[in-house]
Design a protein around this motif. Sequence first.
Motif, PDB file in Angstrom:
ATOM      1  N   HIS A  62      80.561  22.078 -16.179  1.00  0.00           N
ATOM      2  CA  HIS A  62      79.282  22.229 -15.499  1.00  0.00           C
ATOM      3  C   HIS A  62      79.390  21.861 -14.027  1.00  0.00           C
ATOM      4  N   TRP A  63      80.275  20.922 -13.664  1.00  0.00           N
ATOM      5  CA  TRP A  63      80.419  20.585 -12.245  1.00  0.00           C
ATOM      6  C   TRP A  63      81.177  21.662 -11.501  1.00  0.00           C
ATOM      7  N   LEU A  64      82.060  22.385 -12.186  1.00  0.00           N
ATOM      8  CA  LEU A  64      82.728  23.530 -11.569  1.00  0.00           C
ATOM      9  C   LEU A  64      81.696  24.608 -11.233  1.00  0.00           C
ATOM     10  N   ARG A  65      80.721  24.815 -12.121  1.00  0.00           N
ATOM     11  CA  ARG A  65      79.636  25.770 -11.844  1.00  0.00           C
ATOM     12  C   ARG A  65      78.792  25.308 -10.666  1.00  0.00           C
ATOM     13  N   VAL A  66      78.522  23.996 -10.578  1.00  0.00           N
ATOM     14  CA  VAL A  66      77.751  23.463  -9.447  1.00  0.00           C
ATOM     15  C   VAL A  66      78.532  23.671  -8.155  1.00  0.00           C
ATOM     16  N   LEU A  67      79.828  23.363  -8.162  1.00  0.00           N
ATOM     17  CA  LEU A  67      80.654  23.555  -6.965  1.00  0.00           C
ATOM     18  C   LEU A  67      80.644  25.009  -6.524  1.00  0.00           C
ATOM     19  N   THR A  68      80.759  25.932  -7.462  1.00  0.00           N
ATOM     20  CA  THR A  68      80.729  27.365  -7.135  1.00  0.00           C
ATOM     21  C   THR A  68      79.396  27.735  -6.490  1.00  0.00           C
ATOM     22  N   ALA A  69      78.299  27.222  -7.027  1.00  0.00           N
ATOM     23  CA  ALA A  69      76.972  27.511  -6.466  1.00  0.00           C
ATOM     24  C   ALA A  69      76.801  26.887  -5.085  1.00  0.00           C
ATOM     25  N   VAL A  70      77.337  25.677  -4.883  1.00  0.00           N
ATOM     26  CA  VAL A  70      77.251  25.021  -3.570  1.00  0.00           C
ATOM     27  C   VAL A  70      78.028  25.816  -2.533  1.00  0.00           C
ATOM     28  N   ILE A  71      79.240  26.239  -2.869  1.00  0.00           N
ATOM     29  CA  ILE A  71      80.042  27.047  -1.928  1.00  0.00           C
ATOM     30  C   ILE A  71      79.318  28.346  -1.614  1.00  0.00           C
ATOM     31  N   SER A  72      78.695  28.955  -2.616  1.00  0.00           N
ATOM     32  CA  SER A  72      77.919  30.173  -2.390  1.00  0.00           C
ATOM     33  C   SER A  72      76.747  29.913  -1.450  1.00  0.00           C
ATOM     34  N   PHE A  74      76.520  27.568   0.855  1.00  0.00           N
ATOM     35  CA  PHE A  74      77.074  27.398   2.199  1.00  0.00           C
ATOM     36  C   PHE A  74      77.439  28.747   2.812  1.00  0.00           C
ATOM     37  N   SER A  75      78.092  29.594   2.034  1.00  0.00           N
ATOM     38  CA  SER A  75      78.605  30.867   2.545  1.00  0.00           C
ATOM     39  C   SER A  75      77.508  31.873   2.863  1.00  0.00           C
ATOM     40  N   THR A  76      76.466  31.907   2.035  1.00  0.00           N
ATOM     41  CA  THR A  76      75.421  32.923   2.195  1.00  0.00           C
ATOM     42  C   THR A  76      74.183  32.392   2.900  1.00  0.00           C
ATOM     43  N   ASN A  77      74.120  31.062   3.079  1.00  0.00           N
ATOM     44  CA  ASN A  77      72.937  30.408   3.640  1.00  0.00           C
ATOM     45  C   ASN A  77      71.686  30.723   2.818  1.00  0.00           C
ATOM     46  N   ALA A  78      71.876  30.888   1.508  1.00  0.00           N
ATOM     47  CA  ALA A  78      70.765  31.191   0.596  1.00  0.00           C
ATOM     48  C   ALA A  78      70.726  30.134  -0.499  1.00  0.00           C
ATOM     49  N   SER A  79      69.533  29.720  -0.866  1.00  0.00           N
ATOM     50  CA  SER A  79      69.364  28.728  -1.931  1.00  0.00           C
ATOM     51  C   SER A  79      69.904  29.268  -3.246  1.00  0.00           C
ATOM     52  N   GLN A  80      70.393  28.371  -4.054  1.00  0.00           N
ATOM     53  CA  GLN A  80      70.925  28.701  -5.370  1.00  0.00           C
ATOM     54  C   GLN A  80      70.219  27.815  -6.388  1.00  0.00           C
ATOM     55  N   LYS A  81      69.984  28.356  -7.571  1.00  0.00           N
ATOM     56  CA  LYS A  81      69.403  27.557  -8.652  1.00  0.00           C
ATOM     57  C   LYS A  81      70.153  27.906  -9.926  1.00  0.00           C
ATOM     58  N   ILE A  82      70.689  26.883 -10.574  1.00  0.00           N
ATOM     59  CA  ILE A  82      71.424  27.105 -11.817  1.00  0.00           C
ATOM     60  C   ILE A  82      70.970  26.085 -12.859  1.00  0.00           C
ATOM     61  N   THR A  83      71.181  26.421 -14.101  1.00  0.00           N
ATOM     62  CA  THR A  83      70.941  25.496 -15.203  1.00  0.00           C
ATOM     63  C   THR A  83      72.290  25.221 -15.836  1.00  0.00           C
ATOM     64  N   VAL A  84      72.603  23.953 -15.988  1.00  0.00           N
ATOM     65  CA  VAL A  84      73.862  23.574 -16.621  1.00  0.00           C
ATOM     66  C   VAL A  84      73.559  22.680 -17.816  1.00  0.00           C
ATOM     67  N   VAL A  85      74.383  22.832 -18.836  1.00  0.00           N
ATOM     68  CA  VAL A  85      74.199  22.079 -20.071  1.00  0.00           C
ATOM     69  C   VAL A  85      75.509  21.375 -20.393  1.00  0.00           C
ATOM     70  N   ASP A  86      75.426  20.091 -20.657  1.00  0.00           N
ATOM     71  CA  ASP A  86      76.588  19.391 -21.179  1.00  0.00           C
ATOM     72  C   ASP A  86      76.220  18.836 -22.553  1.00  0.00           C
ATOM     73  N   SER A  87      77.058  18.004 -23.099  1.00  0.00           N
ATOM     74  CA  SER A  87      76.824  17.528 -24.469  1.00  0.00           C
ATOM     75  C   SER A  87      75.606  16.617 -24.584  1.00  0.00           C
ATOM     76  N   CYS A 105      69.465  19.060  -5.491  1.00  0.00           N
ATOM     77  CA  CYS A 105      68.469  18.391  -6.328  1.00  0.00           C
ATOM     78  C   CYS A 105      68.831  18.655  -7.787  1.00  0.00           C
ATOM     79  N   ILE A 106      68.916  17.593  -8.551  1.00  0.00           N
ATOM     80  CA  ILE A 106      69.264  17.699  -9.968  1.00  0.00           C
ATOM     81  C   ILE A 106      68.119  17.115 -10.774  1.00  0.00           C
TER      82      ILE A 106
END
Length: 161
Positions: A62-72, A74-87, A105-106
């Motif tokens: 789930h943190w790899l998904r967050v990192l991917t969204a953060v890089i996106s 930064f790169s696009t200057n567009a907000s990202q919103k994702i839902t991640v699920v862990d155990s 924001c989490i």
Amino acid sequence: MQTKIIEYLPVAVSELKPVYDEAGEIVDAEWITANSLTENFILPNGGSLLGLCLGEFSGRIHWLRVLTAVISAFSTNASQKITVVDSRRTMEVTITPTDETCVLCIQDVSVSDNARDSSAQNLSHLKTACDHSAQGIVLSNHKGEILYANKAFSDLLGYTS
């Protein structure tokens, strides 16, 4: 971002700056500000996130998904919103780019999910009880339009569908 202000927010909030490789590409993000909710959320055994990078947590999917969204973001200057699920929980993560950083924001929505599931189960039980009641039950809106009528009510009026 003023650290003292974010301590009063009811959500986990932090600020990240981009980390670049030799070619100038964004490869990670470093925490430069984090409220105590964020630190307790990510490091439940204590510690500080300041100076740590998201990539250090990428062993957890789930943190790899967050990192991917953060890089996106930064790169696009567009907000990202994702839902991640862990155990243990379901988290809504919102990443908002600023001039040189991103605000992360989490929000733990597990409680909301559990409450929704519990409410849906209670509604199902209530509907079953109404459907099988020997008493006629009808629900209508403010205009008098029937929204629900059980079989006993239909039988009482002699109505068949």
